[in-house]
Design an enzyme around this catalytic site. Sequence first.
Site, PDB file in Angstrom:
ATOM      1  N   SER A 170       0.832  -1.194   0.000  1.00  4.71           N
ATOM      2  CA  SER A 170       0.000   0.000   0.000  1.00  4.71           C
ATOM      3  C   SER A 170       0.871   1.251   0.000  1.00  4.71           C
ATOM      4  CB  SER A 170      -0.906   0.024   1.226  1.00  4.71           C
ATOM      5  OG  SER A 170      -1.695   1.183   1.218  1.00  4.71           O
ATOM      6  N   HIS A 171       0.340   2.298  -0.606  1.00  7.96           N
ATOM      7  CA  HIS A 171       0.940   3.626  -0.508  1.00  7.96           C
ATOM      8  C   HIS A 171      -0.027   4.589   0.162  1.00  7.96           C
ATOM      9  CE1 HIS A 171       4.079   3.033  -3.916  1.00  7.96           C
ATOM     10  NE2 HIS A 171       4.492   2.564  -2.770  1.00  7.96           N
ATOM     11  N   LEU A 172      -1.045   4.032   0.826  1.00  9.56           N
ATOM     12  CA  LEU A 172      -2.001   4.884   1.525  1.00  9.56           C
ATOM     13  C   LEU A 172      -1.338   5.604   2.691  1.00  9.56           C
ATOM     14  CD1 LEU A 172      -5.191   2.628   1.907  1.00  9.56           C
ATOM     15  CD2 LEU A 172      -4.971   4.701   0.547  1.00  9.56           C
TER      16      LEU A 172
END
Length: 67
Positions: free
Chosen positions: A49-51
Amino acid sequence: MLEILSLIRQGGDPSWCRSVPNWERGPWLETLLGLRRARRNARPRIISSHLPLHLFPRKFFTSKAKV
């Protein structure tokens, strides 16, 4: 990072890393397809994830997940 985690998960055996594509080993949490794939993967799961942290599900913060 995905390669390192995949090797740790498999006890250093690179055959899984060579035979399973990245998007299946560590699917993206922020896509519907990735979330469905992650739920199907055996535990312990690897999820990419890059959240930003504040957008993660609330249950994440009370889980035993490692970041």
